[in-house]
Design a protein around this motif. Structure first.
Motif, mmCIF file in Angstrom:
data_model
loop_
_atom_site.group_PDB
_atom_site.id
_atom_site.type_symbol
_atom_site.label_atom_id
_atom_site.label_comp_id
_atom_site.label_asym_id
_atom_site.label_seq_id
_atom_site.Cartn_x
_atom_site.Cartn_y
_atom_site.Cartn_z
ATOM 1 N N GLU A 31 28.130 38.994 26.820
ATOM 2 C CA GLU A 31 28.494 37.603 27.058
ATOM 3 C C GLU A 31 29.161 37.059 25.803
ATOM 4 O O GLU A 31 28.508 36.809 24.782
ATOM 5 C CB GLU A 31 27.236 36.777 27.389
ATOM 6 C CG GLU A 31 27.567 35.400 27.930
ATOM 7 C CD GLU A 31 26.344 34.673 28.439
ATOM 8 O OE1 GLU A 31 26.321 33.435 28.297
ATOM 9 O OE2 GLU A 31 25.424 35.330 28.944
ATOM 10 N N ILE A 32 30.471 36.902 25.872
ATOM 11 C CA ILE A 32 31.248 36.466 24.717
ATOM 12 C C ILE A 32 31.848 35.093 25.030
ATOM 13 O O ILE A 32 32.550 34.942 26.036
ATOM 14 C CB ILE A 32 32.372 37.473 24.385
ATOM 15 C CG1 ILE A 32 31.791 38.883 24.215
ATOM 16 C CG2 ILE A 32 33.130 37.052 23.135
ATOM 17 C CD1 ILE A 32 32.836 39.955 24.016
ATOM 18 N N PRO A 33 31.589 34.097 24.194
ATOM 19 C CA PRO A 33 32.072 32.734 24.464
ATOM 20 C C PRO A 33 33.553 32.544 24.142
ATOM 21 O O PRO A 33 33.932 31.857 23.195
ATOM 22 C CB PRO A 33 31.188 31.876 23.554
ATOM 23 C CG PRO A 33 30.886 32.768 22.393
ATOM 24 C CD PRO A 33 30.783 34.158 22.960
ATOM 25 N N ILE A 34 34.396 33.197 24.933
ATOM 26 C CA ILE A 34 35.842 33.076 24.725
ATOM 27 C C ILE A 34 36.511 32.833 26.064
ATOM 28 O O ILE A 34 35.934 33.070 27.128
ATOM 29 C CB ILE A 34 36.443 34.356 24.095
ATOM 30 C CG1 ILE A 34 36.219 35.555 25.042
ATOM 31 C CG2 ILE A 34 35.891 34.617 22.712
ATOM 32 C CD1 ILE A 34 37.000 36.801 24.654
ATOM 33 N N ASN A 35 37.745 32.337 25.992
ATOM 34 C CA ASN A 35 38.582 32.257 27.185
ATOM 35 C C ASN A 35 39.397 33.544 27.249
ATOM 36 O O ASN A 35 40.256 33.789 26.402
ATOM 37 C CB ASN A 35 39.504 31.035 27.119
ATOM 38 C CG ASN A 35 40.319 30.861 28.400
ATOM 39 O OD1 ASN A 35 41.055 31.749 28.806
ATOM 40 N ND2 ASN A 35 40.168 29.706 29.025
ATOM 41 N N TYR A 36 39.103 34.387 28.230
ATOM 42 C CA TYR A 36 39.679 35.725 28.317
ATOM 43 C C TYR A 36 41.211 35.683 28.296
ATOM 44 O O TYR A 36 41.857 36.412 27.529
ATOM 45 C CB TYR A 36 39.186 36.405 29.600
ATOM 46 C CG TYR A 36 39.592 37.851 29.737
ATOM 47 C CD1 TYR A 36 38.815 38.866 29.184
ATOM 48 C CD2 TYR A 36 40.747 38.207 30.423
ATOM 49 C CE1 TYR A 36 39.184 40.195 29.307
ATOM 50 C CE2 TYR A 36 41.125 39.530 30.551
ATOM 51 C CZ TYR A 36 40.336 40.524 29.994
ATOM 52 O OH TYR A 36 40.710 41.827 30.120
ATOM 53 N N LYS A 37 41.801 34.807 29.114
ATOM 54 C CA LYS A 37 43.265 34.756 29.199
ATOM 55 C C LYS A 37 43.893 34.312 27.885
ATOM 56 O O LYS A 37 44.960 34.803 27.497
ATOM 57 C CB LYS A 37 43.688 33.818 30.326
ATOM 58 C CG LYS A 37 43.477 34.396 31.722
ATOM 59 C CD LYS A 37 44.067 33.495 32.781
ATOM 60 C CE LYS A 37 43.924 34.112 34.169
ATOM 61 N NZ LYS A 37 44.490 33.233 35.223
ATOM 62 N N PHE A 38 43.234 33.382 27.191
ATOM 63 C CA PHE A 38 43.781 32.916 25.912
ATOM 64 C C PHE A 38 43.840 34.055 24.901
ATOM 65 O O PHE A 38 44.822 34.203 24.169
ATOM 66 C CB PHE A 38 42.917 31.787 25.352
ATOM 67 C CG PHE A 38 42.999 30.488 26.128
ATOM 68 C CD1 PHE A 38 43.851 30.358 27.225
ATOM 69 C CD2 PHE A 38 42.219 29.401 25.771
ATOM 70 C CE1 PHE A 38 43.925 29.171 27.943
ATOM 71 C CE2 PHE A 38 42.292 28.204 26.474
ATOM 72 C CZ PHE A 38 43.133 28.100 27.560
#
Length: 401
Positions: A31-38
């Motif tokens: 669980e990584i708190p990032i926006n995948y597309k960004f």
């Protein structure tokens, strides 16, 4: 001016892009708190513009232009380009396509135009008749041509929207002429440059055949990127003919090189020859896949299963283009490549490509992927990252010694 430091910067961008790749591949496992597309946007922009663009333009400056009188002008272009790249690096992963990331990517396009103008204006007269310069000049114009895609994106998003087929076509237009026009043709031009330096001049008729077939092939094969909209069969034929012409061109060039096989071993050292052979195999595989995609069934397959497209793009970028850059940076002593670091990179590349295409085949044939697939893909990507860090650290130590 120490151009090795410029390559340090380019390699640093590659390390960052590889780190983003590991993060993206770990997204399904943790669980990584990032926006995948960004992060995808940051990964692709820094890889293409930070690593490949900087690597190729540094080589072109060193081989064709480098002299004291041009250093100040070139340095201005270099630092302005760094401003745009750092700007993209700190905006794309956090906001995707938004105001500031678009501003910096637009400024990068202007920086690339500035370099093209600078290169063509200051090229020494002695280089203009050479076959290598003819290839490089066309490669630079393909880079300019590819930029039509990004310019159109803003207009399309504000009028037709991101769901329009023209949005996707603009991206494919950019990628096609970046990969096949700018990057691959520039590397082929560098290969011809090496042959010329060693007195292996390609006969005029042979070069003319190569030059025209490769360029007509590059233009025509763009239509392979349009087949997902299922156009008239005429475009399938044009795209397939373009792929065939590229195969013919590369066959002509490599048959000439192979004809002087003993001389080739005098040109490149043992590791470099292995890289040349590897690139040749990967380039042949790339061209085969490109040709196959001209058939309607496989064109539809490539359009519906994204893993095939991703695998093909990484085959070209990591396999053909990045290994080609390693080869010429090592040959011209801007990078000291070791057997260990290259082997680690190659293993990571083969494993990631195998896993990506395996997932695509699983989706095609309807069987499930094995348990732990995403973790395995992340670990394979980690090998590429570690190999690049090792290469960058070793390069820095070599400069300090």
């Amino acid at each position: 001016m120490n151009l090795k430091r410029h390559i340090n910067v380019a390699l640093g961008y590659f390390v960052i892009a590889a780190f983003f790749g590991v993060v993206l591949r770990s997204f399904h496992s943790f669980e990584i708190p990032i926006n995948y597309k960004f992060v995808v946007h940051g990964h692709s922009h820094i890889a293409l513009m930070g690593w490949v663009y900087m690597g190729l333009t540094t080589l072109l400056y060193k081989l064709f232009l480098a002299n004291k009188a041009l250093e100040v002008k070139y340095r201005r272009i270099f630092w302005f380009t760094q401003l745009t790249l750092v700007g993209m690096l700190v905006t794309f992963p956090f906001q995707g396509y938004a105001l500031f990331s678009i501003v910096f990517s637009t400024l990068f396009l202007l920086a690339s135009y500035w370099f093209v103008w600078f290169f063509l204006k200051h090229i020494p007269a002695k280089n203009i008749p050479t076959n290598s310069y003819q290839c490089i000049k066309l490669a630079l114009w393909y880079m300019v041509l590819s930029s039509i895609g990004p310019w159109c994106l803003g207009i399309i998003m504000n009028t037709l929207g991101a769901g329009s087929i023209w949005y996707r076509l603009s991206i494919y237009f950019y990628l096609h002429f970046q990969y096949n026009g700018w990057m691959v043709l520039a590397l082929l031009g560098l290969f011809v440059y090496v042959l010329e330096r060693k007195g292996m001049k390609i006969p005029p008729k042979t070069f003319k055949l190569f030059f025209w077939t490769i360029n007509v092939g590059i233009m025509a094969s763009f239509f392979l990127s349009t087949l997902w909209i299922k156009p008239t069969i005429f475009l399938y034929i044009i795209g397939g003919a373009g792929a065939m012409l590229q195969i013919v061109a590369l066959t002509v060039l490599f048959r000439f090189g192979r004809g002087d096989k003993e001389v080739m071993y005098l040109v490149f050292n043992r590791l470099q020859m292995k890289i040349v052979f590897t690139i040749g195999v990967l380039l042949a595989l790339k061209m085969f896949l490109q040709l196959v995609s001209a058939f309607p069934y496989f064109a539809n397959l490539a359009a519906t299963i994204t893993d095939f497209t991703i695998g093909y793009l990484h085959l070209t970028f990591l396999g053909v283009v990045s290994m080609g850059l390693f080869l010429f940076l090592d040959y011209f002593k801007l990078l000291r490549l070791s057997v260990g670091s290259f082997f680690l990179f190659f293993v990571g590349f083969v494993l990631t490509e195998g896993l990506i295409f395996y997932k695509g085949i699983a989706a095609w044939l309807g069987f499930g992927i094995f348990k732990g697939y995403f973790g395995s893909l992340a670990l394979a990507s980690l090998l590429i990252f570690v190999s690049l860090v090792t290469l960058l650290v070793r390069k820095g130590q070599g400069e300090l010694e």
